[in-house]
Enzyme design. Structure first.
Site, PDB file in Angstrom:
ATOM      1  N   CYS A 263     -22.204  -7.841 -19.681  1.00  0.00           N
ATOM      2  CA  CYS A 263     -21.094  -7.999 -18.723  1.00  0.00           C
ATOM      3  C   CYS A 263     -19.735  -7.088 -19.392  1.00  0.00           C
ATOM      4  CB  CYS A 263     -20.310  -9.397 -19.092  1.00  0.00           C
ATOM      5  SG  CYS A 263     -21.478 -10.796 -18.087  1.00  0.00           S
TER       6      CYS A 263
ATOM      7  N   CYS B 249     -27.053  -9.811 -17.073  1.00  0.00           N
ATOM      8  CA  CYS B 249     -26.363  -9.648 -18.388  1.00  0.00           C
ATOM      9  C   CYS B 249     -27.323 -10.226 -19.463  1.00  0.00           C
ATOM     10  CB  CYS B 249     -25.086 -10.401 -18.530  1.00  0.00           C
ATOM     11  SG  CYS B 249     -24.423 -10.439 -20.271  1.00  0.00           S
TER      12      CYS B 249
ATOM     13  N   CYS C  60     -25.210 -13.185 -21.426  1.00  0.00           N
ATOM     14  CA  CYS C  60     -25.027 -14.639 -20.833  1.00  0.00           C
ATOM     15  C   CYS C  60     -25.756 -14.766 -19.635  1.00  0.00           C
ATOM     16  CB  CYS C  60     -23.719 -14.850 -20.631  1.00  0.00           C
ATOM     17  SG  CYS C  60     -22.944 -13.731 -19.073  1.00  0.00           S
TER      18      CYS C  60
ATOM     19  N   CYS D 267     -17.989 -13.336 -20.052  1.00  0.00           N
ATOM     20  CA  CYS D 267     -19.438 -13.556 -20.908  1.00  0.00           C
ATOM     21  C   CYS D 267     -19.211 -14.454 -21.917  1.00  0.00           C
ATOM     22  CB  CYS D 267     -19.805 -12.128 -21.359  1.00  0.00           C
ATOM     23  SG  CYS D 267     -21.515 -11.839 -21.876  1.00  0.00           S
TER      24      CYS D 267
ATOM     25  N   GLY E 119       0.923  -1.286   0.051  1.00  0.00           N
ATOM     26  CA  GLY E 119      -0.062   0.042  -0.152  1.00  0.00           C
ATOM     27  C   GLY E 119       0.869   1.188   0.114  1.00  0.00           C
TER      28      GLY E 119
END
Lengths: 362, 283
Positions: free
Chosen positions: B263, B238, B241, B269, B29
């Protein structure tokens, strides 16, 4: 019906092919040669070398041709090329005191040893379009004389003898390298000057102008402006001495600034300094003014909050390659971020709407 | 000049970048300054990610590039072509087959596995930047762990809007120490950052910073007890899909403003469609 978008690859190839065709333009017009650009658009070449941080007029001319005359794009090409080059070493500091000057003027003294030399300048030209240039003109011929030889003393040295201008202590510390180390604050003067010499001309000009109009004012005189070539010498370890490896044309500007003294410094003149590759006068003067403005702290002046006094602001925003890249990246797809913002705005609006309905009912 | 070094950058530069990456992995970080190079693509277009990828790629790697989750967006195509040309590496669009994935603005839907490296392109690495524009100040705030300003900002959002009005680049805290910008991924992706099996590397070229998350690092999205963090997405499935668990792009499909949702992760997808899943808008 929706069909997933494909063919980005072909679209890119075709776009680039179109670009190449547009760059060349109609083929019944003669193609522009690199040498023509180098010799006849030399001030553009100089700017590309200065901000590209690479002294090579042929490459700069090539970059200008490839960039269709977009100088920032040309600078970008030079920078991207430059970064791939191996480093053999560093030259000795160049000595501008032995510069073969094409131009040398002082605004502070009427005459000086070595004389005032105007050189090839736009100054005092009347900015009237010369329509003769549109026709095939004859090659102009300028009178010539023997060049001055010998050293060309710096004007500020004369002031220095009287102690009227601040002393700049000699310092042999190798300067930091902006292109090899990340820029970190606080930046010393050597690093600031390094950033300014490759800074965008327009940005530097704007900042310098702002100091003249009162945003961190410190009235500047051009103590001296000189343009000419200096030899570049490099120490060759195998030989044990330095040899001249070539020449570069430089523009150097030293400003003499009013200074009434501060808590720590006596009343005296102070200095601003600009040094830029090529004949790049506007940039060198701008650089000297911004350099002087950035020195407020070491001279014990007040920070009046002017943009040109703020080293972080100046140095982090002066590089046009960084700036143009980030600015133009907003052309890239942002569907994902935009979608999440859409959801958020819809949600907030929905709730605000519900609240209004409830308030109306109450 | 016709030949460039493997993956474009010279070995000295790659070593310098690898050092920064190792330091970043050692201090998760923390933003490590590095001497970012000018790349042959513009700053802001993934130069940080490209430099990190160039430093970690080996000739045996399989490389995937996504932008907005998709393999076929123009900038993803451009970066993929760049490494095909300069490194000659095998490329793929399949998330599971890739060893190095460079991404802009998304984390793939399919969980990553050990041995993979996810490289993020980062525009503004400093999570405190829009609260404090000065780099010298924000670095001080990080070293003193002085994150009060960030909490005040989030609190003000709640008092004004009832919600935290940050929907992407949602700040996180790493191992209880550094507040980090996860790059502009939608906050939907934030929960995937923590405890991930893959190495996550973040490169910001213009801003000259690299930071990192080693595998299985604790990453917590900032929130309040009474306003817990919530990963959000469009409330649809979606159209192609039928997935209900993926992040969706909204498309306008006709002049009347008709919309559909698909997606954003094209590989996810397509793989689902190949397995026979069908959404309501699929042909």
């Amino acid at each position: 019906m929706y069909v997933a978008v494909k063919g980005g690859e072909r679209a890119i190839q075709n776009a680039h092919a179109w670009l190449a065709e547009e760059r060349r333009g109609p083929t019944d017009i003669a193609e522009l040669g690199i040498t023509q650009i180098r010799e006849q658009l030399s001030l553009a070449v100089n700017r590309v070398m200065a901000e590209g941080s690479l002294y090579d007029p042929d490459l700069a001319a090539l970059a200008i041709k490839q960039a269709r005359g977009d100088l920032i794009e040309a600078i970008f090409l030079i920078r991207a090329y430059r970064t791939t080059l191996p480093r053999f070493g560093a030259s000795e500091p160049v000595d501008t005191g032995i510069m073969a000057c094409d131009r040398r003027i002082s605004a502070t003294f009427k005459d000086l040893p070595g004389g005032q030399v105007l050189g090839p300048t736009f100054d005092y030209t009347h900015r009237l379009l010369d329509f003769k240039l549109a026709a095939d003109g004859e090659a102009p011929n300028a009178p010539s004389r023997e060049p001055e030889t010998g050293n060309v003393p710096h004007v500020t040295e004369f002031l220095n003898r009287e102690g009227l201008i601040e002393e700049v202590p000699h310092d042999d510390t190798p300067p930091p390298d902006l292109t090899r180390e990340p820029l970190e604050m606080p930046a010393d003067r050597a690093l600031r000057l390094q950033a300014l010499t490759r800074a965008d001309e327009g940005f530097t000009l704007g900042l310098a102008y702002s100091t003249q109009r009162g945003y961190g004012r410190n009235h500047a005189f051009v103590g001296e402006l000189r343009i000419g070539s200096v030899p570049v010498e490099m120490d060759i370890p195998e030989l044990g001495f330095s040899v001249e490896i070539g020449e570069v044309i430089l523009t150097e500007c030293e400003t003499v600034n009013q200074f009434t003294g501060s808590k720590t410094e006596p009343p005296q003149f102070t200095r601003g300094y600009g040094l830029v590759f090529g004949q790049t006068e506007r940039k060198a003067i701008s650089m000297a003014l911004v350099d002087r403005a950035l020195r407020w702290e070491e001279l014990g002046e007040d920070n009046v909050g002017a943009p040109a006094q703020d080293a972080e602001f100046v140095l982090y925003h002066a590089d046009n390659i960084q700036a143009t890249g980030f600015l133009e990246h907003i052309k890239l797809p942002h569907y994902v971020d935009f979608q999440s913002e859409l959801e958020l705005v819809r949600k907030l609006r929905h709730e605000a709407g519900a609240q209004q309905v409830q308030e109306a009912a109450e | 000049m016709t030949e460039y070094n493997f993956a474009y950058l010279d070995e000295q530069t790659k070593r310098m970048i690898r050092r920064a990456i190792l330091k970043g992995l050692a201090i998760p970080g923390y933003q490590v300054p590095f001497a970012s190079r000018e790349m042959p693509m513009p700053y802001g277009w993934g130069t940080g990610g490209v430099q990190v990828s160039a430093a970690v790629l080996t000739p045996d790697d399989t490389f995937k590039v996504i932008d907005q989750g998709a393999d076929d967006t123009t900038n993803a195509v451009s970066i993929r072509t760049f490494f095909q040309r300069t490194a000659g590496v095998v490329t793929t669009t399949a998330t599971r087959d890739a060893t190095v994935i460079q991404t802009r603005h998304r984390i793939p839907e399919e969980p990553l596995h050990e041995g993979q490296i996810l490289v993020y392109q980062v525009p503004i690495p400093e999570p405190l930047r829009f609260l404090e524009p000065r780099e010298s100040e924000t670095r001080k705030m990080h070293s003193l762990e002085e994150y009060g300003l960030m909490h005040v900002k989030l609190y003000e959002d709640i008092s004004r809007h009832g919600h935290i009005a940050t929907s992407y680049a949602y700040p996180v805290k790493v191992e209880g120490r550094y507040v980090m910008d996860p790059s502009p991924i939608p906050k939907f992706d934030n929960p995937k950052l923590g405890d991930m099996a893959a190495i996550q590397l973040f490169g910001a070229g213009r801003e000259q910073r690299i930071y990192a998350l080693p595998p299985y690092t604790q990453v917590v999205s900032l929130d309040f007890e009474d306003h817990p963090f919530e990963a959000s997405k469009a409330n649809h499935c979606c159209g192609m899909c039928g997935a209900t668990d993926s992040y969706l792009d909204e498309l306008i499909i006709d002049d009347a403003g008709g919309r559909m949702f698909v997606c954003s992760d094209t590989d996810y997808c397509e793989a689902r469609q190949a397995m026979g899943h069908k959404g309501k808008d699929a042909a």
